[in-house]
Design a protein around this motif. Sequence first.
Motif, PDB file in Angstrom:
ATOM      1  N   ALA A  53       2.391  -0.099  -5.167  1.00  0.00           N
ATOM      2  CA  ALA A  53       1.468  -0.913  -4.365  1.00  0.00           C
ATOM      3  C   ALA A  53       1.926  -2.370  -4.340  1.00  0.00           C
ATOM      4  O   ALA A  53       1.837  -3.035  -3.301  1.00  0.00           O
ATOM      5  N   GLU A  54       2.445  -2.856  -5.462  1.00  0.00           N
ATOM      6  CA  GLU A  54       2.941  -4.233  -5.539  1.00  0.00           C
ATOM      7  C   GLU A  54       4.092  -4.433  -4.548  1.00  0.00           C
ATOM      8  O   GLU A  54       4.114  -5.415  -3.794  1.00  0.00           O
ATOM      9  N   VAL A  55       5.032  -3.502  -4.517  1.00  0.00           N
ATOM     10  CA  VAL A  55       6.148  -3.583  -3.570  1.00  0.00           C
ATOM     11  C   VAL A  55       5.630  -3.604  -2.141  1.00  0.00           C
ATOM     12  O   VAL A  55       6.076  -4.400  -1.306  1.00  0.00           O
ATOM     13  N   LEU A  56       4.659  -2.745  -1.838  1.00  0.00           N
ATOM     14  CA  LEU A  56       4.128  -2.664  -0.483  1.00  0.00           C
ATOM     15  C   LEU A  56       3.374  -3.932  -0.081  1.00  0.00           C
ATOM     16  O   LEU A  56       3.439  -4.356   1.080  1.00  0.00           O
ATOM     17  N   LEU A  57       2.687  -4.563  -1.023  1.00  0.00           N
ATOM     18  CA  LEU A  57       2.003  -5.829  -0.723  1.00  0.00           C
ATOM     19  C   LEU A  57       3.018  -6.922  -0.395  1.00  0.00           C
ATOM     20  O   LEU A  57       2.831  -7.703   0.549  1.00  0.00           O
ATOM     21  N   PHE A  58       4.101  -6.983  -1.167  1.00  0.00           N
ATOM     22  CA  PHE A  58       5.155  -7.955  -0.870  1.00  0.00           C
ATOM     23  C   PHE A  58       5.783  -7.675   0.499  1.00  0.00           C
ATOM     24  O   PHE A  58       6.088  -8.604   1.251  1.00  0.00           O
ATOM     25  N   LEU A  59       5.983  -6.397   0.821  1.00  0.00           N
ATOM     26  CA  LEU A  59       6.546  -6.035   2.128  1.00  0.00           C
ATOM     27  C   LEU A  59       5.594  -6.421   3.260  1.00  0.00           C
ATOM     28  O   LEU A  59       6.041  -6.883   4.323  1.00  0.00           O
ATOM     29  N   ALA A  60       4.297  -6.257   3.055  1.00  0.00           N
ATOM     30  CA  ALA A  60       3.313  -6.662   4.067  1.00  0.00           C
ATOM     31  C   ALA A  60       3.400  -8.165   4.313  1.00  0.00           C
ATOM     32  O   ALA A  60       3.388  -8.626   5.467  1.00  0.00           O
TER      33      ALA A  60
END
Length: 191
Positions: free
Chosen positions: A57-64
């Motif tokens: 989820a952390e990776v996906l938040l940074f990608l967003a």
Amino acid sequence: MYVAIEGIDTCGKSTQIKALREVFKEAIFVNEPGGSELGSELREILLNKEVKISKRAEVLLFLADRAQLADEVLLKSKEKLVISDRSLVSGMAYAKDFDCTLLKELNLFALNGILPSKVVFLELSKEELKRRLDSKTHDKIEKRGIEYLLLLQERIKEVLEFLKLDYLIINADNKEEQITQEIISYIKCDA
């Protein structure tokens, strides 16, 4: 030109960006996370809130955050100088538990294929890192400790090599003014 200033926490990125604002007055300055309205909210969650976030989820938040930055700033500013405090480089380095090829593809998707033209990597010695950490309060990342940050620093170098970006490593233990001059020369070279 899209220039990223990279390095671990306390390496002096913010100090250098402040100095660069005085030199490159027409440049657009952004930070990751936080280079957009959405990014500002995500930055608060990722760095300051005591919210339990899974690694994925952390990776996906940074990608967003990165996708929003690409749409709001990078795509609209291709003819301008954009200087960013962090980029996909540190994003990939922090996501050390995931495959680099997968991370590269996800980041290219989020960034609509836009990569930094140049990357400045401020590298700290262990002794200087310890001195700087001892003199401040820590965010969630800094609380992970010196050894974690040093491993992250090595990972940043690995990601730079993996992505085959144009980069310059600067000794962040040096005097602020010397570092600033090195960065200015690098940005102006072939600009």
